[in-house]
Write an enzyme that holds these catalytic residues in place. Structure first.
Site, mmCIF file in Angstrom:
data_model
loop_
_atom_site.group_PDB
_atom_site.id
_atom_site.type_symbol
_atom_site.label_atom_id
_atom_site.label_comp_id
_atom_site.label_asym_id
_atom_site.label_seq_id
_atom_site.Cartn_x
_atom_site.Cartn_y
_atom_site.Cartn_z
ATOM 1 N N SER A 178 -10.405 17.099 70.029
ATOM 2 C CA SER A 178 -10.837 15.699 70.132
ATOM 3 C C SER A 178 -12.124 15.556 69.326
ATOM 4 O O SER A 178 -12.865 16.536 69.154
ATOM 5 C CB SER A 178 -11.118 15.332 71.583
ATOM 6 O OG SER A 178 -11.802 14.078 71.656
ATOM 7 N N TYR A 235 -14.759 18.188 79.554
ATOM 8 C CA TYR A 235 -13.832 17.861 78.461
ATOM 9 C C TYR A 235 -14.404 18.323 77.122
ATOM 10 O O TYR A 235 -13.709 18.949 76.318
ATOM 11 C CB TYR A 235 -13.600 16.344 78.453
ATOM 12 C CG TYR A 235 -12.528 15.863 77.492
ATOM 13 C CD1 TYR A 235 -11.178 15.972 77.813
ATOM 14 C CD2 TYR A 235 -12.859 15.273 76.279
ATOM 15 C CE1 TYR A 235 -10.193 15.512 76.948
ATOM 16 C CE2 TYR A 235 -11.890 14.805 75.407
ATOM 17 C CZ TYR A 235 -10.557 14.928 75.745
ATOM 18 O OH TYR A 235 -9.583 14.467 74.887
HETATM 19 P P1 NAI Z 1 -0.635 11.784 77.588
HETATM 20 O O1 NAI Z 1 -0.960 11.929 79.027
HETATM 21 O O2 NAI Z 1 0.079 10.536 77.154
HETATM 22 O O3 NAI Z 1 0.211 13.033 77.084
HETATM 23 C C1 NAI Z 1 -0.083 14.328 77.492
HETATM 24 C C2 NAI Z 1 1.170 15.007 78.043
HETATM 25 O O4 NAI Z 1 0.778 16.308 78.459
HETATM 26 C C3 NAI Z 1 1.742 14.277 79.256
HETATM 27 O O5 NAI Z 1 3.151 14.109 79.149
HETATM 28 C C4 NAI Z 1 1.398 15.227 80.411
HETATM 29 O O6 NAI Z 1 2.374 15.216 81.441
HETATM 30 C C5 NAI Z 1 1.327 16.565 79.718
HETATM 31 N N1 NAI Z 1 0.501 17.541 80.437
HETATM 32 C C6 NAI Z 1 -0.669 17.328 81.108
HETATM 33 N N2 NAI Z 1 -1.091 18.460 81.673
HETATM 34 C C7 NAI Z 1 -0.186 19.425 81.349
HETATM 35 C C8 NAI Z 1 -0.075 20.800 81.652
HETATM 36 N N3 NAI Z 1 -0.963 21.433 82.448
HETATM 37 N N4 NAI Z 1 0.969 21.490 81.145
HETATM 38 C C9 NAI Z 1 1.889 20.861 80.386
HETATM 39 N N5 NAI Z 1 1.861 19.557 80.100
HETATM 40 C C10 NAI Z 1 0.825 18.840 80.571
HETATM 41 O O7 NAI Z 1 -2.029 11.947 76.833
HETATM 42 P P2 NAI Z 1 -2.469 12.084 75.284
HETATM 43 O O8 NAI Z 1 -3.614 11.193 75.139
HETATM 44 O O9 NAI Z 1 -1.339 11.950 74.379
HETATM 45 O O10 NAI Z 1 -3.022 13.576 75.286
HETATM 46 C C11 NAI Z 1 -2.581 14.587 74.408
HETATM 47 C C12 NAI Z 1 -3.762 15.392 73.908
HETATM 48 O O11 NAI Z 1 -4.557 14.576 73.078
HETATM 49 C C13 NAI Z 1 -4.700 15.909 74.995
HETATM 50 O O12 NAI Z 1 -5.073 17.236 74.679
HETATM 51 C C14 NAI Z 1 -5.890 14.981 74.895
HETATM 52 O O13 NAI Z 1 -7.074 15.587 75.350
HETATM 53 C C15 NAI Z 1 -5.918 14.726 73.414
HETATM 54 N N6 NAI Z 1 -6.650 13.557 72.970
HETATM 55 C C16 NAI Z 1 -6.247 12.300 73.343
HETATM 56 C C17 NAI Z 1 -6.907 11.183 72.844
HETATM 57 C C18 NAI Z 1 -6.489 9.791 73.204
HETATM 58 O O14 NAI Z 1 -7.211 8.852 72.853
HETATM 59 N N7 NAI Z 1 -5.355 9.560 73.817
HETATM 60 C C19 NAI Z 1 -8.024 11.308 71.919
HETATM 61 C C20 NAI Z 1 -8.406 12.673 71.639
HETATM 62 C C21 NAI Z 1 -7.711 13.741 72.128
HETATM 63 C C1 GGE Z 2 -8.093 7.306 75.485
HETATM 64 O O1 GGE Z 2 -8.566 8.051 76.565
HETATM 65 C C2 GGE Z 2 -9.377 9.130 76.332
HETATM 66 C C3 GGE Z 2 -9.911 9.758 77.451
HETATM 67 O O2 GGE Z 2 -9.612 9.258 78.676
HETATM 68 C C4 GGE Z 2 -10.703 10.894 77.297
HETATM 69 C C5 GGE Z 2 -10.978 11.356 76.032
HETATM 70 C C6 GGE Z 2 -10.484 10.705 74.919
HETATM 71 C C7 GGE Z 2 -9.658 9.591 75.068
HETATM 72 C C8 GGE Z 2 -10.750 11.202 73.516
HETATM 73 O O3 GGE Z 2 -10.667 12.604 73.456
HETATM 74 C C9 GGE Z 2 -12.028 10.718 72.860
HETATM 75 C C10 GGE Z 2 -11.891 9.281 72.469
HETATM 76 O O4 GGE Z 2 -11.654 9.296 71.130
HETATM 77 O O5 GGE Z 2 -13.146 11.023 73.640
HETATM 78 C C11 GGE Z 2 -14.270 10.216 73.662
HETATM 79 C C12 GGE Z 2 -14.558 9.482 74.787
HETATM 80 C C13 GGE Z 2 -15.711 8.711 74.826
HETATM 81 C C14 GGE Z 2 -16.579 8.666 73.765
HETATM 82 C C15 GGE Z 2 -16.318 9.388 72.644
HETATM 83 C C16 GGE Z 2 -15.157 10.175 72.577
HETATM 84 O O6 GGE Z 2 -14.842 10.904 71.505
HETATM 85 C C17 GGE Z 2 -15.663 10.878 70.379
#
Ligand code: NAI
Ligand code: GGE
Length: 289
Positions: free
Chosen positions: A144, A158
């Site tokens: 991230s 995080y």
């Molecule tokens: P999301 O919740 O839509 O997708 C994540 C998936 O991972 C879900 O289907 C969930 O059930 C699964 N998951 C959660 N814990 C798990 C575990 N212990 N083992 C296997 N599967 C598991 O969320 P998103 O946002 O798509 O997250 C994906 C990655 O992206 C994460 O690592 C998150 O930290 C990262 N991320 C997300 C951002 C955002 O703005 N959505 C920004 C930066 C990073």
């Molecule tokens: C969209 O939701 C999330 C969240 O719940 C936690 C973390 C993040 C998204 C992301 O990893 C980023 C957002 O781009 O984390 C940030 C959260 C707040 C301020 C700055 C961030 O990243 C630069």
């Protein structure tokens, strides 16, 4: 590398960013193994691909990335059912944020266990097979921008985990390159997803004695903003990064100033370099042979 004809194993592949990567890899000729802790997400993702006559190219596995035994079993199942993988996407993650003075060890173990040990477990269980098969390949780790730019204490757990994912990706690159396996670290800004449902995804052994229960309930009510990026757009960026073996992929430019400020302050903290003998100070003493 060429994506057509490969198998991709994607953790958290049934929702959000992982699902966006899955769609674009499939569109470019990869077969998919989607691994996720949520059976409802897996069923929904499988139905999505079946509706598009792609069900035979998609296999789903229920898996908690923080559980090493489950990761080992998933590697065996992936190889048996779809072959490979050639592409490993360590993407599963959760939002373990909350007031820092309320954090318990359960919260630390959960945040680090899923967001940092998850990718480590993936590499430990999958990399040997990828090397052994000798076909090269690629590893994508989802970190991230929160792992690069200074973050508030509310997001300390995080940020620690995501900084670790960035360093992990950088530091394994030379070793993976020996077997023609590329490495990409994805650093997204805000992307449309279901990360607000993180409370539901907390594995059983990290529940109880959390200091963040109230924060998790607040987070669950957060709505996804129209201004956040589409996961399929992130998927397109990852397709390009795999083809070109690009190390860093950032989705947003919004934190350039804060990242620059941080690195400028770090460089400013460093005195003039003086020569020293690296071996004499840091090397491990050699055994007599
Ligand atoms: P999301 O919740 O839509 O997708 C994540 C998936 O991972 C879900 O289907 C969930 O059930 C699964 N998951 C959660 N814990 C798990 C575990 N212990 N083992 C296997 N599967 C598991 O969320 P998103 O946002 O798509 O997250 C994906 C990655 O992206 C994460 O690592 C998150 O930290 C990262 N991320 C997300 C951002 C955002 O703005 N959505 C920004 C930066 C990073
Ligand atoms: C969209 O939701 C999330 C969240 O719940 C936690 C973390 C993040 C998204 C992301 O990893 C980023 C957002 O781009 O984390 C940030 C959260 C707040 C301020 C700055 C961030 O990243 C630069």
């Amino acid at each position: 590398m060429d994506i057509a004809g490969t198998t991709a194993f994607i953790t958290g592949g049934a929702s959000g960013i992982g699902f966006g990567i899955a769609q674009q890899l499939l569109a470019n000729g990869a077969r998919l193994v989607l691994a996720d802790i949520r059976q409802d997400h897996l069923d929904e993702a499988k139905a999505f691909f079946e509706e598009r006559q792609q069900g035979r190219n998609v296999h789903t596995i229920r898996l908690d990335v923080s559980d090493r035994d489950q990761m080992r079993e998933a590697a065996k199942e992936c190889e048996a059912v779809m072959g490979g993988p050639d592409i490993l996407v360590n993407n599963a993650g959760i939002d373990p944020s909350g007031p820092f003075d309320q954090a318990t060890y359960a919260d630390w173990d959960y945040g680090i266990g899923v967001n940092l040990m998850g990718p480590i477990n993936g590499i430990m269980e999958f990399a040997p097979g990828m090397r052994r098969r000798g076909r090269g390949g690629h590893i994508v780790n989802t970190a991230s921008l929160a792992g690069l730019t200074p973050m508030p204490s509310f997001m300390a757990i995080y940020a620690v985990a995501k900084a670790g994912v960035i360093t992990l990706s950088e530091s394994i690159r030379d070793s993976m390159a020996e077997d023609n396996i590329g490495v990409t670290v994805l650093m997204p800004g805000p992307i449309k997803s279901r990360i607000h449902e993180s409370g539901q995804n907390r594995p059983e052994r990290f529940r109880g004695n959390s200091g963040f229960a109230e924060t998790e309930q607040q987070l669950a009510k957060r709505v996804v903003s129209d201004t956040w990026m589409e996961p399929t757009e992130v998927g397109d960026m990852i397709v390009d990064a795999i083809r070109n073996n690009t190390l860093y992929v950032s989705t947003h430019g919004n934190w350039k100033e804060t990242v620059e400020e941080r690195f400028k302050a770090l460089i400013a903290s460093m005195p003039e370099a003086k020569p020293f003998d690296f071996g004499a100070t840091l090397a491990v003493p050699q055994e007599e042979s």
